[in-house]
Design a protein around this motif. Structure first.
Motif, mmCIF file in Angstrom:
data_model
loop_
_atom_site.group_PDB
_atom_site.id
_atom_site.type_symbol
_atom_site.label_atom_id
_atom_site.label_comp_id
_atom_site.label_asym_id
_atom_site.label_seq_id
_atom_site.Cartn_x
_atom_site.Cartn_y
_atom_site.Cartn_z
ATOM 1 N N VAL A 138 -17.340 23.845 -8.711
ATOM 2 C CA VAL A 138 -17.109 22.607 -9.448
ATOM 3 C C VAL A 138 -15.678 22.650 -9.983
ATOM 4 O O VAL A 138 -15.283 23.605 -10.665
ATOM 5 N N TYR A 139 -14.913 21.607 -9.670
ATOM 6 C CA TYR A 139 -13.491 21.588 -9.996
ATOM 7 C C TYR A 139 -13.146 20.404 -10.908
ATOM 8 O O TYR A 139 -13.667 19.303 -10.730
ATOM 9 N N VAL A 140 -12.257 20.668 -11.855
ATOM 10 C CA VAL A 140 -11.815 19.638 -12.792
ATOM 11 C C VAL A 140 -10.977 18.600 -12.037
ATOM 12 O O VAL A 140 -10.100 18.948 -11.249
ATOM 13 N N LEU A 141 -11.259 17.328 -12.299
ATOM 14 C CA LEU A 141 -10.439 16.238 -11.772
ATOM 15 C C LEU A 141 -9.503 15.700 -12.848
ATOM 16 O O LEU A 141 -8.341 15.422 -12.610
ATOM 17 N N LYS A 142 -10.072 15.526 -14.046
ATOM 18 C CA LYS A 142 -9.273 15.074 -15.187
ATOM 19 C C LYS A 142 -9.987 15.508 -16.454
ATOM 20 O O LYS A 142 -11.177 15.841 -16.429
ATOM 21 N N SER A 143 -9.256 15.511 -17.543
ATOM 22 C CA SER A 143 -9.807 16.059 -18.784
ATOM 23 C C SER A 143 -10.353 14.996 -19.730
ATOM 24 O O SER A 143 -10.593 15.260 -20.895
ATOM 25 N N ASP A 144 -10.558 13.787 -19.233
ATOM 26 C CA ASP A 144 -11.105 12.728 -20.086
ATOM 27 C C ASP A 144 -12.512 13.094 -20.548
ATOM 28 O O ASP A 144 -13.259 13.780 -19.845
ATOM 29 N N ARG A 145 -12.888 12.592 -21.718
ATOM 30 C CA ARG A 145 -14.255 12.797 -22.202
ATOM 31 C C ARG A 145 -15.230 11.987 -21.359
ATOM 32 O O ARG A 145 -14.873 10.965 -20.781
ATOM 33 N N ILE A 146 -16.443 12.462 -21.300
ATOM 34 C CA ILE A 146 -17.481 11.792 -20.518
ATOM 35 C C ILE A 146 -17.681 10.359 -21.026
ATOM 36 O O ILE A 146 -17.555 10.089 -22.228
ATOM 37 N N LYS A 147 -17.970 9.449 -20.114
ATOM 38 C CA LYS A 147 -18.105 8.034 -20.474
ATOM 39 C C LYS A 147 -19.225 7.815 -21.495
ATOM 40 O O LYS A 147 -20.319 8.356 -21.357
ATOM 41 N N ASN A 148 -18.935 7.014 -22.522
ATOM 42 C CA ASN A 148 -19.942 6.705 -23.533
ATOM 43 C C ASN A 148 -21.163 6.024 -22.926
ATOM 44 O O ASN A 148 -22.282 6.196 -23.396
ATOM 45 N N SER A 149 -20.935 5.235 -21.872
ATOM 46 C CA SER A 149 -22.058 4.527 -21.246
ATOM 47 C C SER A 149 -23.089 5.506 -20.699
ATOM 48 O O SER A 149 -24.288 5.225 -20.693
ATOM 49 N N LEU A 150 -22.630 6.684 -20.253
ATOM 50 C CA LEU A 150 -23.564 7.695 -19.756
ATOM 51 C C LEU A 150 -24.278 8.385 -20.915
ATOM 52 O O LEU A 150 -25.482 8.631 -20.862
ATOM 53 N N LEU A 151 -23.523 8.707 -21.964
ATOM 54 C CA LEU A 151 -24.124 9.394 -23.106
ATOM 55 C C LEU A 151 -25.189 8.540 -23.784
ATOM 56 O O LEU A 151 -26.142 9.049 -24.360
ATOM 57 N N LEU A 152 -25.014 7.214 -23.717
ATOM 58 C CA LEU A 152 -25.964 6.307 -24.360
ATOM 59 C C LEU A 152 -27.079 5.838 -23.418
ATOM 60 O O LEU A 152 -27.963 5.100 -23.825
ATOM 61 N N GLU A 153 -27.011 6.279 -22.160
ATOM 62 C CA GLU A 153 -27.950 5.761 -21.174
ATOM 63 C C GLU A 153 -29.398 6.122 -21.496
ATOM 64 O O GLU A 153 -30.314 5.347 -21.273
ATOM 65 N N ASP A 154 -29.607 7.329 -22.004
ATOM 66 C CA ASP A 154 -30.950 7.752 -22.417
ATOM 67 C C ASP A 154 -31.942 7.712 -21.255
ATOM 68 O O ASP A 154 -33.083 7.296 -21.415
ATOM 69 N N ALA A 155 -31.489 8.125 -20.069
ATOM 70 C CA ALA A 155 -32.373 8.158 -18.899
ATOM 71 C C ALA A 155 -32.566 9.594 -18.441
ATOM 72 O O ALA A 155 -31.662 10.419 -18.586
ATOM 73 N N PRO A 156 -33.734 9.932 -17.900
ATOM 74 C CA PRO A 156 -33.927 11.278 -17.359
ATOM 75 C C PRO A 156 -32.929 11.548 -16.232
ATOM 76 O O PRO A 156 -32.495 10.625 -15.541
ATOM 77 N N GLY A 157 -32.581 12.806 -16.049
ATOM 78 C CA GLY A 157 -31.686 13.179 -14.959
ATOM 79 C C GLY A 157 -32.428 13.229 -13.634
ATOM 80 O O GLY A 157 -33.666 13.230 -13.596
ATOM 81 N N PRO A 158 -31.691 13.306 -12.510
ATOM 82 C CA PRO A 158 -32.314 13.308 -11.175
ATOM 83 C C PRO A 158 -33.326 14.426 -10.970
ATOM 84 O O PRO A 158 -34.367 14.215 -10.342
ATOM 85 N N PHE A 159 -33.046 15.628 -11.485
ATOM 86 C CA PHE A 159 -33.981 16.736 -11.301
ATOM 87 C C PHE A 159 -35.205 16.581 -12.192
ATOM 88 O O PHE A 159 -36.311 16.988 -11.820
ATOM 89 N N GLU A 160 -35.030 16.000 -13.377
ATOM 90 C CA GLU A 160 -36.184 15.703 -14.232
ATOM 91 C C GLU A 160 -37.103 14.699 -13.534
ATOM 92 O O GLU A 160 -38.341 14.823 -13.578
ATOM 93 N N ILE A 161 -36.502 13.710 -12.899
ATOM 94 C CA ILE A 161 -37.286 12.697 -12.183
ATOM 95 C C ILE A 161 -38.074 13.341 -11.054
ATOM 96 O O ILE A 161 -39.277 13.077 -10.883
#
Length: 242
Positions: free
Chosen positions: A81-104
């Motif tokens: 896994v390689y860094v592309l940019k150092s921006d913080r993770i998108k707020n829209s993802l943090l607020l999504e409140d959805a199970p992850g693919p492996f949880e599903i």
């Protein structure tokens, strides 16, 4: 028909606990920033990150998926896994409140095997004919390399089996888990990533499942469904292997 209130539909005004994998993704994002990791920097291996954050490897995998969806890292199977940019993770993802693919997938493993076992006892001849139609459509589309279209019939196939269980609670849960593939940004984009790696609906597994249902073989249907979903989960894991 009763429509369940999905987690992504809840009133966000109340306080809720952030899902663990998103919390780890946020911490990883902060770590990338605090250590000034430049584009191209390789992150530690999945197992090492799991030890560092004291979580399961599955949780780390889903955190890395969230970071990739956010554009912060690139996952290169077999490399790392390689860094592309150092921006913080998108707020829209943090607020999504959805199970992850492996949880599903874990939930589907638990639920759909039992749904298939019940369906083998309760499915109607009309539903079997409809299943066969879905299977034929899926097979034809895979042959034509129209994978996204084939996946629509894959969903119809699995949801019809859940409906044939004659248990409305099971059907509602299965319907919701499939809906998350499109309603959740993380799951939608991860599904596209897996598709790009050449993952197709497994026609042979669906044919075997249809045969078990046709024979009214409850145990056989449970076994085939479990093996099929385990294989799908393994395909997911291979797309992240470092």
């Amino acid at each position: 028909m009763f429509v369940p209130v999905l987690p992504t539909q809840r009133d966000k005004s109340h306080t809720h606990t952030q899902r663990l994998y998103l919390n780890i993704a946020d911490q990883l994002s902060a770590l990338i920033q605090s250590q000034n990791m430049n584009p191209g920097h390789r992150l530690p291996a999945e197992r090492d990150l799991a030890l560092q954050f004291d979580v399961s490897r599955q949780t780390v995998r889903e955190a890395l998926i969230a970071l990739e969806v956010s554009g912060s890292v690139e996952i290169r199977p077999g490399s790392g896994v390689y860094v592309l940019k150092s921006d913080r993770i998108k707020n829209s993802l943090l607020l999504e409140d959805a199970p992850g693919p492996f949880e599903i997938m874990e939930a589907r493993l638990l639920i759909e095997g039992e749904a298939a076992a019940l369906a083998a006892q309760r499915i109607s001849n009309e539903e079997l004919l409809k299943l066969k139609t879905y299977l034929n459509q899926m097979s034809k589309l895979v042959e034509q390399n129209q994978i996204k279209e084939a996946e629509l019939f894959d969903g119809k196939f699995h949801q019809l089996i859940a409906h044939a269980s004659r248990n409305s609670a099971i059907f509602t849960m299965v319907e919701w888990l499939w809906a998350l593939r499109e309603s959740s940004e993380i799951s939608r984009l991860f599904t596209e990533k897996v598709r790009q790696h050449g993952a197709n609906p497994n026609i042979k597994a669906h044919e075997e499942l249809y045969q078990m249902l046709s024979r009214r073989d409850s145990e056989g249907a449970r076994k085939v469904m479990h093996e099929h979903l385990s294989q799908v989960t393994e395909t997911y894991a291979l797309s992240l292997a470092d």
